[in-house]
Enzyme design. Structure first.
Site, PDB file in Angstrom:
ATOM      1  N   GLY A 103      -6.801 -14.666   6.190  1.00 20.43           N
ATOM      2  CA  GLY A 103      -5.850 -13.820   6.767  1.00 20.43           C
ATOM      3  C   GLY A 103      -6.255 -12.340   7.517  1.00 20.43           C
ATOM      4  O   GLY A 103      -5.562 -11.716   8.299  1.00 20.43           O
ATOM      5  N   LYS A 104      -7.755 -12.043   7.225  1.00 22.10           N
ATOM      6  CA  LYS A 104      -8.358 -11.376   7.803  1.00 22.10           C
ATOM      7  C   LYS A 104      -8.695 -11.493   9.226  1.00 22.10           C
ATOM      8  O   LYS A 104      -8.691 -12.663   9.513  1.00 22.10           O
ATOM      9  CB  LYS A 104      -9.590 -10.572   6.961  1.00 22.10           C
ATOM     10  CG  LYS A 104      -9.282 -10.397   5.363  1.00 22.10           C
ATOM     11  CD  LYS A 104      -8.288  -8.938   5.679  1.00 22.10           C
ATOM     12  CE  LYS A 104      -8.177  -8.367   4.202  1.00 22.10           C
ATOM     13  NZ  LYS A 104      -7.370  -9.077   3.300  1.00 22.10           N
ATOM     14  N   LEU A 105      -8.948 -10.550  10.046  1.00 18.44           N
ATOM     15  CA  LEU A 105      -9.093 -10.723  11.369  1.00 18.44           C
ATOM     16  C   LEU A 105     -10.475 -11.675  11.658  1.00 18.44           C
ATOM     17  O   LEU A 105     -10.307 -12.607  12.280  1.00 18.44           O
ATOM     18  CB  LEU A 105      -9.328  -9.066  12.087  1.00 18.44           C
ATOM     19  CG  LEU A 105      -9.450  -9.355  13.792  1.00 18.44           C
ATOM     20  CD1 LEU A 105      -8.456  -9.467  14.276  1.00 18.44           C
ATOM     21  CD2 LEU A 105      -9.946  -8.295  14.275  1.00 18.44           C
ATOM     22  N   LYS A 148     -11.644 -12.503   3.556  1.00 19.56           N
ATOM     23  CA  LYS A 148     -10.578 -13.424   2.915  1.00 19.56           C
ATOM     24  C   LYS A 148      -9.729 -13.778   3.917  1.00 19.56           C
ATOM     25  O   LYS A 148      -9.667 -13.231   4.995  1.00 19.56           O
ATOM     26  CB  LYS A 148      -9.923 -12.691   1.864  1.00 19.56           C
ATOM     27  CG  LYS A 148      -8.881 -13.624   1.059  1.00 19.56           C
ATOM     28  CD  LYS A 148      -8.183 -12.725   0.148  1.00 19.56           C
ATOM     29  CE  LYS A 148      -7.261 -13.674  -0.857  1.00 19.56           C
ATOM     30  NZ  LYS A 148      -6.353 -14.294  -0.012  1.00 19.56           N
ATOM     31  N   CYS A 185     -11.182  -3.021   4.746  1.00 16.99           N
ATOM     32  CA  CYS A 185     -10.924  -4.497   4.443  1.00 16.99           C
ATOM     33  C   CYS A 185     -10.041  -5.029   5.099  1.00 16.99           C
ATOM     34  O   CYS A 185      -9.740  -6.280   5.818  1.00 16.99           O
ATOM     35  CB  CYS A 185     -10.515  -4.649   2.982  1.00 16.99           C
ATOM     36  SG  CYS A 185     -12.064  -4.726   1.943  1.00 16.99           S
TER      37      CYS A 185
END
Length: 355
Positions: free
Chosen positions: A167-169, A165, A141
Site C-alpha cells: 500500500g505504500k508508494l 509495507k 512512512c
C-alpha cells in the site's frame, strides 16, 4: 508463477546477489543521503533510530497526537514517554505553542509524522529543535517521494524512517529503511538491525540488538519498485486530480489546502461527517477514519494504559486533532487503482453527499 519456476527465478536472480546492499545504494542516490539502512518494517526503523540516538527509559519524546499507534509503540518498547502535541486548526502540522510548552529537561527528540505524505513547517521545527538542542526523527512512512521546498521528506532530521509495507508508494509487501547523514548513527543502525553483531567478532553484542533484517527477496522487490517511484508519484497525482475535479464543487467540499504531495485524495468538510466516512467504508471507499477508525493516538487503550504506568504529567490537548479528523475524508489508494475503481468511489461519494 509455479513453485518450480519460482525456485529457478530465486536461484537465478536472488540467491547469489546482495540485493539489500544494492537497494541501500540506490536509496542513497535517490534521496541524496550519505547512508541508508534497510530493515524489517517502518516500526523497526523508528525503534532503531531512537536507540541510535541513545533514547532510554524515562526520556521524553515529542509526538503529534494526529498519528497512528505504530509511531508511538517504539517509544513504549524503550520505556520512554511519548509527549502528545495537538495539531494546528485544519492542519496536520504541530501546534507549536503547545509543543514548546511541553518541552522539559527530559525531552530528547521530536518525531514529526507526515500523515498522507503531508509536510510540516520544517523551518519552524528545525528552529525549535536547535533552540532546545533536540533531535528530529522523521516518520516518513507515508511520505516516500514527498517533498518540502523541493527536498525529500525524511532527509531533514537526524534520521528519516520509511515503510515498505503493501500500500505504500514503494513497497516490498513488508519492510522499511532509515536515511541518515551521520556516520555514528549509521554504524549503530546496521548493528541494531542484526543482533548487534559487529564485523569484528571481539566487539559483537556490545548492546542489545534485534532481528530487524530485510530479506534479500524483499530488497529485490523494493529495488524494482524504487526504480518506478516517480512513475507511481505521477500516477497518484493523476488519481487525486480526478477525484478533485469531480468532487470539489459539492456542498463547499474542498481539497485539503496543503495537499501538494498527492499520497491520497484529501477533502475537508465544513462540519463533522464521521457517519458519512463510515458509510463510504461500507461501500468499499476505504478511508482513514471510516475504515480504520483513525483517532488521536493518545486515546488508544494500549497507550492510555501505558501513560498511567509512567505517571504521565503533561496535559493532552485534542481539540484541533479531533475536529480535523471528524471533517477530513482521507481516501486510501494504491498503485493499482484503475479508472473503474476511481469512478466507483466518486459515484459513492457523490451519492453520500447528495443524500
Amino acid at each position: 508463477m509455479k513453485n518450480n519456476e519460482f525456485i529457478e527465478f530465486y536461484k537465478d536472480k536472488i540467491e547469489n546477489v546482495n540485493w539489500v546492499e544494492q537497494f541501500e545504494e540506490s536509496l542513497k542516490i535517490k534521496f541524496n543521503s550519505k547512508y541508508a539502512v534497510a530493515c524489517s518494517s517502518g516500526t523497526a526503523a523508528i525503534h532503531c533510530a531512537l536507540l541510535a540516538l541513545g533514547i532510554k527509559a524515562g526520556d521524553e519524546i515529542i509526538v503529534p497526537n494526529l498519528t497512528v499507534v505504530m509511531t508511538i509503540m517504539p517509544i513504549i518498547y524503550i520505556g520512554a514517554t511519548p509527549v502528545f502535541v495537538d495539531c494546528k486548526k485544519d492542519s496536520i502540522d504541530f501546534d507549536y505553542n503547545d509543543l514548546e510548552a511541553k518541552i522539559t529537561d527530559k525531552t530528547k527528540a521530536i518525531i514529526p509524522v507526515y500523515m498522507w505524505g503531508l509536510p510540516y513547517n520544517l523551518h519552524k521545527l528545525k528552529e525549535i529543535s536547535n533552540k532546545y538542542n533536540l533531535k528530529i526523527i522523521e516518520d516518513a512512512c507515508q511520505a516516500q517521494g514527498s517533498k518540502y521546498n523541493n527536498k525529500y521528506l525524511g532527509t531533514f532530521g537526524e534520521m528519516g524512517c520509511f515503510s515498505l509495507k503493501d500500500g505504500k508508494l514503494v513497497s516490498a509487501g513488508e519492510g522499511g529503511y532509515i536515511l541518515t547523514n551521520n556516520e555514528t548513527y549509521y554504524n549503530k543502525l546496521i548493528n541494531l538491525r542484526n543482533h548487534y553483531i559487529s564485523y569484528n567478532p571481539d566487539n559483537s553484542f556490545e548492546m542489545v540488538g534485534y532481528n530487524y533484517r530485510l530479506t534479500n527477496i524483499q530488497a529485490y522487490i523494493a529495488l524494482e519498485n524504487l526504480k518506478n517511484m516517480d512513475v507511481y508519484l505521477t500516477n497518484r497525482k493523476d488519481i487525486c486530480l480526478k477525484f478533485y475535479k469531480e468532487i470539489v464543487s459539492l456542498k463547499n467540499l474542498l481539497p485539503y489546502q496543503e495537499n501538494t504531495n498527492y499520497f491520497s485524495p484529501l477533502f475537508l468538510f465544513p462540519k463533522e461527517n464521521i457517519d458519512i466516512f463510515k458509510n463510504l467504508s461500507q461501500n468499499q471507499v476505504i478511508n482513514s477514519v471510516g475504515s480504520f477508525g483513525l483517532r488521536p493516538a493518545s486515546e488508544r487503550l494500549s497507550i492510555k494504559n501505558y501513560l498511567k504506568k509512567v505517571d504521565y504529567k503533561h496535559s493532552i490537548k485534542t481539540t484541533n486533532c479531533k475536529s480535523l479528523l471528524a471533517r477530513l475524508l482521507a481516501i486510501t489508494i494504491n498503485n493499482n487503482y484503475n479508472n473503474k475503481k476511481i469512478e466507483a468511489d466518486i459515484l459513492a461519494i457523490k451519492g453520500e453527499i447528495n443524500e
